[in-house]
Design a protein around this motif. Structure first.
Motif, PDB file in Angstrom:
ATOM      1  N   HIS A  43       0.615  -1.382   0.296  1.00  0.00           N
ATOM      2  CA  HIS A  43       0.005   0.043  -0.105  1.00  0.00           C
ATOM      3  C   HIS A  43       1.100   1.193  -0.178  1.00  0.00           C
ATOM      4  N   ARG A  71      -5.009   6.008  -1.120  1.00  0.00           N
ATOM      5  CA  ARG A  71      -3.812   5.378  -1.186  1.00  0.00           C
ATOM      6  C   ARG A  71      -3.627   3.621  -2.102  1.00  0.00           C
ATOM      7  N   SER A  73      -3.152   0.470  -4.352  1.00  0.00           N
ATOM      8  CA  SER A  73      -2.445  -0.743  -3.826  1.00  0.00           C
ATOM      9  C   SER A  73      -1.866  -1.563  -4.893  1.00  0.00           C
ATOM     10  N   MET A  87      11.274  -1.605   7.782  1.00  0.00           N
ATOM     11  CA  MET A  87       9.855  -1.421   8.020  1.00  0.00           C
ATOM     12  C   MET A  87       9.762   0.266   9.110  1.00  0.00           C
ATOM     13  N   ASN A  91       6.657   2.930   7.322  1.00  0.00           N
ATOM     14  CA  ASN A  91       5.975   3.092   8.492  1.00  0.00           C
ATOM     15  C   ASN A  91       5.910   4.478   8.278  1.00  0.00           C
ATOM     16  N   ASP A  94       4.418   6.019   5.718  1.00  0.00           N
ATOM     17  CA  ASP A  94       2.778   6.075   5.429  1.00  0.00           C
ATOM     18  C   ASP A  94       2.741   4.306   4.120  1.00  0.00           C
ATOM     19  N   GLY A  96       3.013   0.113   3.768  1.00  0.00           N
ATOM     20  CA  GLY A  96       2.274  -0.740   4.075  1.00  0.00           C
ATOM     21  C   GLY A  96       2.210  -1.912   3.286  1.00  0.00           C
ATOM     22  N   ILE A  97       2.850  -2.777   4.520  1.00  0.00           N
ATOM     23  CA  ILE A  97       2.804  -4.284   3.660  1.00  0.00           C
ATOM     24  C   ILE A  97       2.003  -4.690   4.492  1.00  0.00           C
ATOM     25  N   PRO A  98       0.368  -5.232   4.707  1.00  0.00           N
ATOM     26  CA  PRO A  98      -0.084  -5.901   4.833  1.00  0.00           C
ATOM     27  C   PRO A  98      -0.007  -7.772   5.153  1.00  0.00           C
ATOM     28  N   SER A 102      -4.899 -11.435   5.995  1.00  0.00           N
ATOM     29  CA  SER A 102      -5.337 -10.138   5.055  1.00  0.00           C
ATOM     30  C   SER A 102      -5.379 -10.327   4.296  1.00  0.00           C
TER      31      SER A 102
END
Length: 149
Positions: A43, A71, A73, A87, A91, A94, A96-98, A102
């Motif tokens: 994301h 965002r 994906s 990481m 972060n 902003d 993201g790695i689900p 998930s």
């Protein structure tokens, strides 16, 4: 399979499975793509995602990209997982790695306006391989956004 004739969520599940080989399932009336060891998601905030798309296009390495309001994906092949320091940087930006287990909602339409509030910027393709996560992270960190870096 003609996307114009797809009417139900189950039609779209079959479409994504058979046309693109994505391991989707119906959950709660939506088409959901589970994050697994074989299919991952990255994301990105919109401004950075647009720059990543441009960079990937120049490299001829584009993969499926979904746009949402705040965002995008990107579907990816999870070839590695970044360490703790990377990481932290992701972060902070902003990005993201689900986690495995998930899921990401996919649109039930190929146009811009879908009931899910998302659309394909770059739709999946049968012959298109998913880009490696490590390459997407490297690209996302390299492009910046011009305002926050």
């Amino acid at each position: 399979m003609n996307a114009d004739k797809l009417r139900t969520v189950q039609d779209w599940v079959s479409f994504y499975r058979h046309e693109f080989g994505l391991p989707v399932a119906e959950r709660g009336g939506f088409v959901m793509l589970p994050v697994t060891g074989a299919v991952g998601v990255l994301h990105l905030p919109v401004a950075r995602a647009e720059k990543v798309r441009s960079a990937l296009h120049q490299q001829r390495r584009t993969g499926p990209m979904l746009a949402r309001q705040i965002r995008w994906s990107l579907l990816t092949e999870p070839d590695s997982h970044p360490g703790a320091q990377v990481m932290e940087v992701l972060n902070r930006l902003d990005i993201g790695i689900p986690a495995i287990g998930s899921a990401v909602m996919l649109p039930t339409g190929l146009g811009r306006w879908t009931r899910e509030g998302c659309h394909w910027v770059v739709p999946p393709a049968e012959d298109r391989q998913l880009p490696p996560l490590s390459m997407l992270i490297t690209t996302a960190l390299a492009v910046g956004t011009g305002g926050e870096d």
